[in-house]
Design a protein around this motif. Structure first.
Motif, mmCIF file in Angstrom:
data_model
loop_
_atom_site.group_PDB
_atom_site.id
_atom_site.type_symbol
_atom_site.label_atom_id
_atom_site.label_comp_id
_atom_site.label_asym_id
_atom_site.label_seq_id
_atom_site.Cartn_x
_atom_site.Cartn_y
_atom_site.Cartn_z
ATOM 1 N N GLU A 68 0.835 -1.204 0.000
ATOM 2 C CA GLU A 68 0.000 0.000 0.000
ATOM 3 C C GLU A 68 0.874 1.261 0.000
ATOM 4 O O GLU A 68 0.603 2.220 -0.721
ATOM 5 N N TYR A 74 2.381 1.764 -3.443
ATOM 6 C CA TYR A 74 1.333 2.224 -4.358
ATOM 7 C C TYR A 74 1.093 3.725 -4.183
ATOM 8 O O TYR A 74 1.031 4.481 -5.158
ATOM 9 N N LYS A 75 0.986 4.174 -2.937
ATOM 10 C CA LYS A 75 0.737 5.597 -2.673
ATOM 11 C C LYS A 75 1.904 6.460 -3.154
ATOM 12 O O LYS A 75 1.693 7.569 -3.650
ATOM 13 N N CYS A 76 3.127 5.966 -3.012
ATOM 14 C CA CYS A 76 4.289 6.717 -3.507
ATOM 15 C C CYS A 76 4.256 6.827 -5.029
ATOM 16 O O CYS A 76 4.498 7.893 -5.589
ATOM 17 N N LEU A 77 3.933 5.731 -5.686
ATOM 18 C CA LEU A 77 3.908 5.725 -7.149
ATOM 19 C C LEU A 77 2.825 6.626 -7.718
ATOM 20 O O LEU A 77 2.991 7.225 -8.774
ATOM 21 N N TYR A 78 1.699 6.731 -7.026
ATOM 22 C CA TYR A 78 0.567 7.479 -7.571
ATOM 23 C C TYR A 78 0.302 8.793 -6.839
ATOM 24 O O TYR A 78 -0.772 9.364 -6.945
ATOM 25 N N GLY A 79 1.315 9.295 -6.117
ATOM 26 C CA GLY A 79 1.247 10.634 -5.525
ATOM 27 C C GLY A 79 0.134 10.831 -4.524
ATOM 28 O O GLY A 79 -0.439 11.914 -4.445
ATOM 29 N N GLN A 80 -0.158 9.821 -3.739
ATOM 30 C CA GLN A 80 -1.258 9.941 -2.795
ATOM 31 C C GLN A 80 -0.801 10.250 -1.374
ATOM 32 O O GLN A 80 -1.611 10.244 -0.460
#
Length: 194
Positions: A55, A58-64
């Motif tokens: 998780e 994923y957040k790092c990759l999609y700027g969240q």
């Protein structure tokens, strides 16, 4: 940053290694996922449930990740302050810098008309050394990640340069050294066009 540590690691102890990395990333408000397996040594470092790690990636990759704004301090004299413009708050170069697109920044205008790099610099007999001016305290309290220094013009005035030019390099270094020790460990940029 993904940090996997063994709480019982005697080769790379968490307190002297991972914790320092974790504290540094937190100070910079950068994304970090730290997993400390309290009873694990140096090997093995796997984790039972990989979902929190997946998780985080994923957040790092999609700027969240909700990153805090990067604080930028503009230190200088009247040109930084915005003297000569109709409105300092919108026409000074720090105000213009604030409008540039990209990652979120908070730009602080710490310009002081008549300020000098020289600690003993004056204007009409009044002391104006930036390092002893109250604006310096405001910069320290702002704790910026980036500092732009645009001083030196008023140091060239004859009454400053003739009396204190031998102190210029040491005063410049003193200002940079003081600012470089702020908790945010700022990057310091110097305007060399003056």
């Amino acid at each position: 940053m993904l940090l996997l540590s063994g709480g019982a690691d005697t080769i790379v102890p968490y307190e002297r290694n991972g914790k320092i990395i974790k504290d540094t990333y937190r100070r910079w408000d950068m994304p970090l996922k730290s997993v400390v397996r309290s009873h694990s040594g140096h090997h093995p470092l796997g984790i039972g449930n990989p979902y929190p790690i997946a998780e985080f990636i994923y957040k790092c990759l999609y700027g969240q990740h909700n990153l805090r704004p990067i604080r930028v301090a503009c230190i200088g004299d009247s040109m930084t302050e915005g003297v000569g413009t109709d409105d300092f708050s919108t026409q000074s170069y720090p105000a213009q810098l604030q409008t540039l697109p990209g990652r979120e920044y908070v730009v602080g205008n710490f310009g002081v008309s008549c300020a000098t790099m020289l600690r003993n610099g004056t204007d009409a007999g009044r002391p104006f050394g930036y390092i002893i001016h109250p604006a310096m305290r405001n910069v320290i309290d702002f704790n910026p990640y980036i500092i732009i220094i645009a001083l030196e013009v008023n140091d060239c005035k004859s009454y400053n340069w003739e009396n204190f030019n031998s102190e210029f390099t040491a005063d410049y270094q003193s200002l940079v050294d003081t600012l470089s020790m702020l908790p945010a460990l700022p990057e310091i940029l110097v305007d060399d066009k003056n």
